[in-house]
Design a protein around this motif. Structure first.
Motif, mmCIF file in Angstrom:
data_model
loop_
_atom_site.group_PDB
_atom_site.id
_atom_site.type_symbol
_atom_site.label_atom_id
_atom_site.label_comp_id
_atom_site.label_asym_id
_atom_site.label_seq_id
_atom_site.Cartn_x
_atom_site.Cartn_y
_atom_site.Cartn_z
ATOM 1 N N TYR A 189 48.119 39.486 68.944
ATOM 2 C CA TYR A 189 48.730 40.685 69.533
ATOM 3 C C TYR A 189 48.979 40.365 71.001
ATOM 4 N N ARG A 190 50.271 40.293 71.386
ATOM 5 C CA ARG A 190 50.581 39.890 72.755
ATOM 6 C C ARG A 190 51.957 40.371 73.182
ATOM 7 N N LEU A 191 52.144 40.410 74.496
ATOM 8 C CA LEU A 191 53.447 40.689 75.075
ATOM 9 C C LEU A 191 54.166 39.353 75.234
ATOM 10 N N ILE A 192 55.152 39.103 74.417
ATOM 11 C CA ILE A 192 55.758 37.771 74.355
ATOM 12 C C ILE A 192 56.650 37.480 75.558
ATOM 13 N N GLN A 193 56.979 38.492 76.369
ATOM 14 C CA GLN A 193 57.800 38.266 77.560
ATOM 15 C C GLN A 193 56.962 37.864 78.772
ATOM 16 N N LYS A 194 55.630 37.932 78.649
ATOM 17 C CA LYS A 194 54.743 37.608 79.768
ATOM 18 C C LYS A 194 53.767 36.518 79.321
ATOM 19 N N ALA A 195 54.125 35.283 79.646
ATOM 20 C CA ALA A 195 53.364 34.144 79.134
ATOM 21 C C ALA A 195 51.922 34.133 79.621
ATOM 22 N N GLU A 196 51.662 34.662 80.821
ATOM 23 C CA GLU A 196 50.317 34.608 81.369
ATOM 24 C C GLU A 196 49.503 35.866 81.107
ATOM 25 N N ALA A 197 50.084 36.838 80.418
ATOM 26 C CA ALA A 197 49.358 38.081 80.145
ATOM 27 C C ALA A 197 48.256 37.838 79.106
ATOM 28 N N PRO A 198 47.121 38.529 79.247
ATOM 29 C CA PRO A 198 46.079 38.409 78.222
ATOM 30 C C PRO A 198 46.610 38.796 76.839
ATOM 31 N N TYR A 199 46.057 38.190 75.815
ATOM 32 C CA TYR A 199 46.441 38.589 74.463
ATOM 33 C C TYR A 199 45.245 38.485 73.527
ATOM 34 N N LEU A 200 45.436 39.001 72.325
ATOM 35 C CA LEU A 200 44.334 39.159 71.366
ATOM 36 C C LEU A 200 44.559 38.288 70.142
ATOM 37 N N ALA A 201 43.523 37.589 69.745
ATOM 38 C CA ALA A 201 43.491 36.953 68.429
ATOM 39 C C ALA A 201 42.412 37.680 67.618
ATOM 40 N N ALA A 202 42.715 37.972 66.382
ATOM 41 C CA ALA A 202 41.759 38.682 65.522
ATOM 42 C C ALA A 202 41.772 38.080 64.130
#
Length: 207
Positions: A189-202
């Protein structure tokens, strides 16, 4: 309106799968936010294990729980566990690497844990050179899978924006994508336009 935050999504996935009385794990307790969230979900009949390699993180978590419930932490040592005169009794703070979590979880809870939460990176307000690292994190993810029950959930919030974070995030994402489907289903789960933004793996364990 915007999308739900990465942390909010992790909590939503966990809340949907955890019930009062369950055993849960905060693999990286940090400031204790996820520990408190998990403790509130499982209640006095549940069990909460919270891990960190930094003593400061355990102290912050202890202080947060005490403030939230008005209790006094039990035997003093971080690994002693227990909250007196509190609604949340079975809290165990463990001064150890998350890679060793299965060594500290009670035999009765191995294979029956409902959720394991990871919030990777560094402890806010502490030495930013002390970070979670790919090798120990991957070992911890494998340990978490062994501890989870079928239908249990593993969440990992990843931070590619800090030094060392990108390598760890990519290693976790690769690990999740390579899991055999009969073992579990994985998502990002991630914001694909912001490469450095935190994201979630589940990962939801199947068997």
């Amino acid at each position: 309106m915007g999308f739900i935050s990465v942390l909010g999504m992790a909590r939503r996935l966990v809340k949907e799968r955890v019930s009062p009385g369950d055993a849960v794990v905060d693999a990286t307790c940090g400031n204790g936010v996820d520990t408190q969230f998990l403790a509130e979900l499982v209640g006095p009949r549940g069990a909460v294990y919270a891990f960190d390699i930094q003593e400061a993180a355990l102290e912050r978590t202890r202080s947060r729980i005490e403030a939230a419930i008005g209790g006094t932490y039990g035997a003093g040592a971080p690994d002693a566990g227990g909250l007196h005169e509190a609604d949340i009794r079975p809290l165990r703070l463990v001064h150890a690497s998350h890679a060793d979590m299965d060594k500290h979880v009670a035999e009765a809870h191995r294979g029956s844990v409902a959720a394991v939460m990871f919030n990777l990176g560094y402890l806010p307000g502490a030495d930013q050179a002390v970070i979670t690292e790919p090798a120990s994190t991957l070992a911890a993810l494998e340990a978490a899978l062994r501890l989870l029950r079928p239908g249990g959930i593993l969440t990992a919030v990843l931070y590619p924006g800090h030094p060392g974070g990108l390598e760890e995030a990519e290693a976790v994402a690769a690990w999740a994508s390579s899991l055999p489907q009969p073992l579990g289903q994985a998502m990002l789960y991630r914001l694909i336009q912001k490469a450095e933004a935190p994201y979630l793996a589940a990962v939801e364990k199947k068997a």
